[in-house]
Structures are given as structure tokens and as C-alpha cells.
Design an enzyme around this catalytic site. Structure first.
Site: not given
Ligand code: NAP
Length: 287
Positions: A96, A171, A239
Site C-alpha cells: 500500500t 486501497k 501511514k
Molecule cells: P511488515 O511485516 O512490516 O513487512 C514490511 C516488509 O517491507 C518487510 O519485508 C520489510 O523488510 C520490507 N521493507 C521495509 N522497509 C524496507 C526498505 N527500506 N528496504 C527494503 N525492504 C523494506 O508489514 P506488512 O504488514 O507485511 O505490510 C506490508 C504492506 O502491506 C504495507 O504496505 C501494508 O500497509 C500492506 N497491508 C498490510 C496488511 C496487514 O494486515 N498487515 C493488510 C493489507 C495491506 P524487513 O523484513 O527487512 O523489515
């Protein structure tokens, strides 16, 4: 016919989605923190050191990272995804992020003959695990048709909502509504408890009437378990509120509840809750 797939970003969502995606084709994965690639490696996926390597090993490369900055980090530069993609291949961005960065990076991809689909998801971490997500995609119909069979492994519905960037716009609309629902549910539950209603009575009535929502159920479940480990983090919720309010500002559109939510939820985030689940917003009401 696609011979190989790539996946960049194995966080809470990406890891679950990549596991569901993994099928007959080779899958090459990259994550900044190597430890998070272990489960996929044990399933047989190839782990690489840069986003570029994941891209050059695949015809469709899926991305699932946190925000605009992270997306820029994995897409651009000599180790980035765009440096590795071949002509006619497709980037599918499930993160997102802002419609603006989508148009910027998608436009850049196009100049190199690479398709870009913005394809954010809704359904939460449980939806990612159970492949019950809904995916809202922006981009060219031809590319969205090509990714369909692979997205189907991770989701129950793929809707083509418009041109490049419109997936992200959808979204932000979805998450503005979800964020307001979450905060309203926490506020209502706290008021009910303070006024002497039992948790049991609140649980029996609220989800079975007009107050029902996905976020209400989450608030009730997390209140009962007192488990605030992240499914969807405070940081990500903040965010998304910020992105929605910014989009409204750009359009000159009023979102008074969104503005208030951003301010109030921002104060919760600033109290040190950013890594907990969004439902930890309840804790603010206990203080
Ligand atoms: P998360 O667990 O914090 O995962 C974030 C991912 O992004 C990890 O793989 C992280 O790598 C990577 N990342 C962050 N900063 C980076 C950088 N500077 N360079 C390279 N990689 C980087 O978050 P998530 O919950 O999976 O969410 C991911 C996306 O999906 C977000 O945009 C969120 O808004 C969206 N989303 C989430 C949900 C939910 O329920 N969780 C639902 C719908 C949509 P590291 O492992 O190294 O930190």
C-alpha cells in the site's frame, strides 16, 4: 506462459502470500532481513541477495513492502527490481503506497518495456494466510489478465479498478473507511465498558446489529485476548490514514473525519505503540 516467479518483501503479508503463490514454477525471493526468507527456503524457493536478482530470475515479480520509501529502495538503483526485469515482464506491487509513486515508478517501468500493476490487497494477515484476500488492481488489462492465475493462488477476488494508480487509490479509500471503523469500535467499546455494560453483553449485541464491521470484530477479539502482536501495525495504519488525507488534500476534497483520525491516531503512535497491532489503539482508552 510464465516460467518463473519472483517475490520481494517477506514481512507479515508477503511471507504468507509468497507461500500461497509457490506452485510448479521456480520462485526466487528477496527480503532485506535474511532471516525472514528461511521458511520459503525450506519450502524450496531460491533466496537471493538483491531485488535485482529476484527480478532477473522471473517474468512476474511480486512486491510487498511497507511504504513509498521502501518501494523506492527495492525498485530503483543498480540492485533494484527494474534493473533486473526483462522486456515484457510484469511488476505486481501489492504494497500500500501512494498513487503518485505508483505513477512515477510505473511510468519508468513502461519506458523499459516492463508492465506495472498496482495491486494492493485487503483482508488482513488472516486473509493473506488463508488466501482469501481481495486484490484491487490498476494498470493495463493485458497485464492484469496475465497475472490473474497467480494472484488467484493468494486471493479470492481480483478486481481491475482502473488505470495505473487506481488500485492504490481504491486501497486508500478502503483503509480510510477501515481506520475510522477501527477507531469508532474502540471508542464505543470503551464507552460501553465505562458505563457498566459487560464484555459478554457487548459481544453478543454489537457484531449482530448495525455496528458490525471487520474492525469491530477485531477490536472485540483483541480486547478479549489482550494480544496486540501485529497483524496490521499502528505504523502501517497511520501511514494509510496519512496517504488518504494527502490524496484528499491534493483533490481539494474534504475528509474531516479522516483529518481527525490522523491527528488522534498519530498521538497513539507517538506514545510508543507504532510496532504493535492497530487494535492497541484500545489501550489509549484505558489510560
Ligand atoms: P511488515 O511485516 O512490516 O513487512 C514490511 C516488509 O517491507 C518487510 O519485508 C520489510 O523488510 C520490507 N521493507 C521495509 N522497509 C524496507 C526498505 N527500506 N528496504 C527494503 N525492504 C523494506 O508489514 P506488512 O504488514 O507485511 O505490510 C506490508 C504492506 O502491506 C504495507 O504496505 C501494508 O500497509 C500492506 N497491508 C498490510 C496488511 C496487514 O494486515 N498487515 C493488510 C493489507 C495491506 P524487513 O523484513 O527487512 O523489515
Amino acid at each position: 506462459m510464465v516460467q518463473a516467479l519472483g517475490f520481494v518483501g517477506l514481512g507479515i503479508m508477503g511471507q504468507a502470500m509468497a507461500k500461497n503463490l509457490y506452485g510448479d514454477e521456480p520462485l526466487t525471493v528477496y527480503n532485506r532481513t535474511r532471516e525472514r526468507t528461511r521458511a520459503l527456503q525450506e519450502m524450496g524457493a531460491m533466496v537471493v541477495d538483491t531485488p535485482r536478482q529476484a527480478a532477473s530470475a522471473s517474468q512476474i515479480c511480486f512486491i510487498m513492502v511497507s511504504n513509498d520509501e521502501a518501494l523506492r529502495q527495492v525498485i530503483l538503483g543498480e540492485d533494484g527490481v527494474l534493473a533486473g526485469m526483462s522486456q515484457g515482464s510484469i511488476v505486481v506491487d501489492h504494497s500500500t503506497v501512494s498513487p503518485a509513486i505508483t505513477k512515477e515508478l510505473g511510468g519508468l517501468a513502461k519506458t523499459r518495456g516492463v508492465f506495472w500493476c498496482d495491486a494492493p490487497v485487503t483482508g488482513g494477515d488472516v486473509g493473506a494466510q488463508n488466501a482469501t484476500l481481495t486484490v484491487m488492481a490498476g494498470g493495463e488489462a493485458l497485464a492484469i489478465e496475465r497475472i490473474g492465475p497467480y494472484v488467484a493462488r493468494m486471493s479470492q477476488r481480483l478486481v481491475h479498478v482502473g488505470a495505473l494508480g487506481q488500485g492504490q487509490t481504491m486501497k486508500l479509500v478502503s483503509n480510510l473507511i477501515g481506520g475510522l471503523n477501527l477507531m469508532a469500535a474502540a471508542e464505543g467499546l470503551s464507552l460501553g465498558l465505562a458505563a457498566g455494560l459487560s464484555v459478554e453483553a457487548l459481544e453478543a449485541v454489537l457484531p449482530n446489529g448495525t455496528a458490525a464491521s471487520f474492525e469491530l470484530q477485531k477490536i472485540l477479539d483483541r480486547h478479549r485476548s489482550q494480544d496486540f502482536a501485529p497483524g496490521f501495525s499502528v505504523e502501517n495504519r497511520y501511514k494509510d490514514l496519512d496517504l488518504a488525507v494527502e490524496l484528499a488534500r491534493q483533490l481539494g476534497q474534504l475528509v474531516p473525519l479522516g483529518e481527525t483520525a490522523l491527528d488522534v491516531f498519530g498521538r497513539h503512535r507517538a506514545r510508543g505503540y507504532s510496532k504493535l497491532d492497530e487494535s492497541s489503539y484500545l489501550k489509549g482508552w484505558e489510560r
